[in-house]
Every structure is written in structure tokens, then in C-alpha cells.
Design a protein around this motif. Structure first.
Motif, PDB file in Angstrom:
ATOM      1  N   ARG A 110       0.855  -1.182   0.000  1.00 18.12           N
ATOM      2  CA  ARG A 110       0.000   0.000   0.000  1.00 18.12           C
ATOM      3  C   ARG A 110       0.891   1.231   0.000  1.00 18.12           C
ATOM      4  O   ARG A 110       2.080   1.137   0.276  1.00 18.12           O
ATOM      5  N   GLY A 111       0.284   2.370  -0.306  1.00 21.43           N
ATOM      6  CA  GLY A 111       1.101   3.576  -0.425  1.00 21.43           C
ATOM      7  C   GLY A 111       1.112   4.409   0.836  1.00 21.43           C
ATOM      8  O   GLY A 111       0.214   4.319   1.658  1.00 21.43           O
ATOM      9  N   LEU A 112       2.162   5.218   0.956  1.00 19.68           N
ATOM     10  CA  LEU A 112       2.228   6.232   2.007  1.00 19.68           C
ATOM     11  C   LEU A 112       2.678   7.512   1.299  1.00 19.68           C
ATOM     12  O   LEU A 112       3.626   7.474   0.524  1.00 19.68           O
ATOM     13  N   GLY A 113       1.979   8.634   1.553  1.00 21.27           N
ATOM     14  CA  GLY A 113       2.328   9.867   0.841  1.00 21.27           C
ATOM     15  C   GLY A 113       1.640   9.920  -0.506  1.00 21.27           C
ATOM     16  O   GLY A 113       0.610   9.290  -0.699  1.00 21.27           O
ATOM     17  N   HIS A 114       2.282  10.695  -1.429  1.00 22.12           N
ATOM     18  CA  HIS A 114       1.806  10.920  -2.808  1.00 22.12           C
ATOM     19  C   HIS A 114       0.457  10.297  -3.190  1.00 22.12           C
ATOM     20  O   HIS A 114      -0.569  10.944  -3.147  1.00 22.12           O
TER      21      HIS A 114
END
Ligand code: URA
Length: 440
Positions: A110-114
Motif C-alpha cells: 500500500r502507499g504512504l504519501g503521494h
């Protein structure tokens, strides 16, 4: 642990046993944060040798689950990107190469940021699931050549603890620590061959090309030392990749690319990475033949059909492929307009990424809920001619307040020039074994 810290402080070279001692002790909770923090700072200041970096990678890899993919037939090839704005590459690339015969058992995060990570983006698809049993994962790859699942929390446990500590001790941006962190997770997830997309430029971890090159060389060496053939491609992140930034918007752009209607920069990146993946997995003899195969898979519709099969295999409803309105849609659109005449000279990827995050497409902190429908679609890219009032980008949003916080930073991402501007460089170089091929 005191002696290990002192040795590194005095610029000594740590042995394999010393590195294993600290990684095992930290994973089990026997060595406290403050001692590991001190060691990380000593590593940051004095750097690590090639042997130390390889030993650190191996120890971190062994600190958690090692995924056994031996029940999957064929040469398994994987791809990793160091991360960028609008990077939806996995979603288009994996079906592309799988339709040409490559075998990809992909574990993503999963993403963090942007913006979100690949798993978040795929969750824009109704009923699509990335959590499955190991048996189902192996069966899907064996029958279809590809599957994508969420990466187990149990992989490279030491890396998770160390990364959290690096984050608060100003020790993230050290090449050996980054290389060992990325490679420990990749090597634990079992692929035989690896393609690394190392980003450089404004929107990347490594803003300077020389640092990206060092990181690429270090990761290729680690891969080779662990008998996993690894090729790194250094690619530009001077502007967002493609046009779409935001989860469901990026899924649409990936599908459009499989239909042969994707943005040129994104299509070129997929073709380049794909050609190397086919070469590494012996589905094509060399880059030229790999490129031809990939282009044919787009033109014939084979790659799109593979994507459809992939969506169905993972429980998703494939109807959105022919009707994008079935994906999450934002309620409102706002047009960002040019305030000048001339040529777009810059679109700061980081600002666009921050704007997307303010809209709700990315997480400010772990665990934040995402709004999968929101984001930004660029209408103009660097090098395009613009006139005052032309639409530069369309913001898809659901919340006026979030639009207010995102709008300014998105507008500020654009710069103009009166002179014609060249398109930014996309592919900088290829790093393989001890060779670096510069691309003009
Ligand atoms: N990504 C990682 O997984 N680790 C780092 O150290 C940096 C980026």
C-alpha cells in the motif's frame, strides 16, 4: 552491541556474525532502539562496504518469512519501483509481460504519501481481492502467468523496525541502508530475476542522477551476490509519469495503455521495462525482440485480454474495462488554467503528488482511509505549448475544503518558458552486472 557500535563509529568493517547479531537481537527485542539508533548513525556517517551491505540484506531477509515459490513453474520475474508520482506501471506492465509468456508472482504494498500503492489502486475495481491463500496465488500464477497479492506483514520484519527508526533518526537517505531495505523484501518474496525501476528527479527518493546510479549499482550487486540476476533501469521523475495521479484515475490510464491509447512516456516505460523482463525470463532473445513482442501484445489486444483474465481471477468485475464509469468517480471537477503564454518548462512531481494527497488520494499517515475516486489528470506536460486560459490539469474532487488545500500547490507545480522546451529525459541508463549503458 556496544562493541559493534564502537567498531562502526571508528570506521571499522562489521563481520557477517556482527551484523547477524544486531539484526537478530533487534528483531527479538533484546537490543534496544537507542543502541540501534546509534549504530544506524555510525553507518550513515561512515557508510558500509559491499560485503557489509550484502550481509545486512541477507540478515534482514532472514528475519521474517521467506516466500517459497518453488511450486510455480518457469522463471519467475519480478519488478520493483523506488516510487514516483503517477506510477501505475505494475498494473499495465504485469499483464503485458504475462501475455508474452513471462511468469510474475507479484507481491505489492500500500502507499504512504503521494498516492496509493498498487494494492490501493487495484482496490478501485469492484470486488477485486488482493488477499488470497498461498494455494490460490500459486494456482493463479501457474494457470494464468500472473497474480498480484498484498505483501505479508511477516516479510523482512527487521527492516520494518529499522525503517521506523531511520525515519525518526535522520538516517533514511543512506544508499546502503536503502539498498538493503528494498532488496531484503524483494529477495524474501522469491522471484528468480528482478527488474528495478530506480527513479531520479524532483519527484523521486534520489533527486540526483549520480545518487540514483549508486543506488542502482548497489542493488544490482546485492542481487548478483544472492544469485538473482538483477537489472536496474534509471528513469526520470522530472514530471509525473503519464497524466493520471490518483487511484481509480491511474487504473483507467493503465487500461488505456493496454488498449494502445496511453500517454507516450508511460507507454515507453512499460515497453522498456517489459522488454528487459522478457529478456531476463528468456521469453525473448534480447531487448529488440522483447520490445517487438511487447508492442505486438498491445496491438493484438492480447495484453488487454490478459488483464481481463487477471481481474476475473482475482474476483473483480471486469465490466469497467469497457465502461470506466463503473470505477469510483469523484463528484466534481475543477480546471487548472494557464496563467501565461509559452511552453510548460516544469511540472514539479512532488507538488502534484502532495496535491493528490491533500485531495485524499494518498495517506498522510499509515492507516488513513483513501478516497479512491479523487486525483489529478494533467492535460499539459513539459514541452507543450500553452496559452493563457488553456486547461493545464483537471482536479477530480469530492470536498471543497480539500480542493482549497490542493489547488494552490497544483498550480504552483507548473512553470513556463518563452523558449521552446525539450521533453524531459525518461530513460537515463541501464545497470546490469558491472555494465552501465547510458541512453541518449
Ligand atoms: N523504500 C524502502 O523499502 N526502503 C527504503 O529504505 C527506502 C525506500
Amino acid at each position: 552491541m556496544y562493541d559493534i557500535i564502537k567498531k562502526k563509529r571508528d570506521n571499522g568493517e562489521l563481520t557477517k556474525e556482527e551484523i547477524e547479531f544486531f539484526i537478530n537481537g533487534y528483531s527479538s527485542g533484546e537490543i534496544p532502539d537507542y543502541q540501534v539508533s546509534a549504530l544506524l548513525m555510525a553507518i550513515y556517517l561512515n557508510e558500509m562496504s559491499e560485503d557489509e551491505t550484502s550481509n545486512l540484506t541477507e540478515a534482514m531477509m532472514n528475519s521474517g518469512d521467506i516466500i517459497d515459490l518453488s511450486n510455480i513453474k518457469g522463471i519467475k520475474v519480478d519488478k520493483h519501483s523506488t516510487g514516483g508520482v503517477g506510477d501505475k506501471t505494475t498494473i499495465a506492465l504485469i499483464p503485458l509481460v504475462a501475455s508474452c509468456g513471462a511468469v510474475v508472482a507479484k507481491m505489492s504494498g500500500r502507499g504512504l504519501g503521494h498516492t496509493g500503492g498498487t494494492i490501493d489502486k487495484l482496490e478501485s475495481i469492484e470486488e477485486f481481492s488482493t488477499s488470497m491463500s498461498k494455494e490460490k496465488f500459486v494456482d493463479s500464477v501457474n494457470s494464468s502467468g500472473m497474480a498480484v497479492c498484498g505483501q505479508s506483514e511477516e516479510v523482512a520484519i527487521a527492516d520494518k523496525k529499522i525503517y521506523a527508526l531511520r525515519d525518526v533518526t535522520a538516517t533514511v537517505d543512506n544508499i546502503s541502508l536503502i539498498a538493503s531495505s528494498i532488496m531484503s523484501k524483494k529477495l524474501a518474496t522469491g522471484a528468480d530475476k528482478l527488474i528495478l525501476d530506480v527513479k531520479t528527479g524532483d519527484g523521486a527518493f534520489m533527486t540526483e542522477y549520480s545518487d540514483a546510479l549508486k543506488l542502482a549499482k548497489e542493488m544490482v550487486k546485492i542481487g548478483e551476490n544472492m544469485n538473482r540476476e538483477t537489472v536496474a533501469i534509471i528513469t526520470g521523475m522530472e514530471e509525473p509519469l503519464g497524466c493520471a495521479v490518483g487511484n481509480s484515475l491511474e487504473v483507467v490510464e493503465a487500461v488505456e495503455t493496454l488498449k494502445g491509447r496511453g500517454p507516450k512516456d508511460f507507454e515507453r516505460l512499460c515497453i522498456t521495462l517489459g522488454a528487459y523482463m522478457l529478456t531476463l525470463s528468456k521469453c525473448a532473445f534480447g531487448f529488440e525482440k522483447g520490445t517487438k513482442k511487447i508492442r505486438e501484445a498491445i496491438q493484438s489486444g492480447a495484453a488487454l485480454e490478459k488483464f481481463r483474465e487477471f481481474v476475473v481471477n482475482q474476483g473483480g468485475n471486469p465490466a469497467f474495462i469497457d465502461d470506466y464509469s463503473l470505477l469510483p468517480q469523484a463528484k466534481y471537477k475543477y480546471e487548472v488554467k494557464s496563467s501565461d503564454d509559452g511552453y510548460v518548462s516544469r511540472i514539479e512531481a512532488e507538488k502534484i503528488g502532495m496535491g493528490a494527497m491533500f485531495l485524499g488520494a494518498g495517506r498522510e499517515k499509515k492507516g488513513d482511509e483513501l478516497d479512491l475516486s479523487v486525483g489529478i489528470v494533467l492535460s499539459k506536460k513539459v514541452g507543450d505549448e500553452v496559452h493563457t486560459g488553456d486547461v493545464l490539469a483537471v482536479i477530480h474532487y469530492n470536498d471543497e475544503e480539500k480542493l482549497r488545500s490542493a489547488k494552490g500547490i497544483i498550480e504552483a507545480a507548473y512553470s513556463y518558458s518563452e523558449e521552446k522546451v525539450l521533453k524531459p529525459k525518461l530513460i537515463y541508463s541501464i545497470v546490469a552486472k558491472d555494465r552501465v549503458i547510458e541512453i541518449n
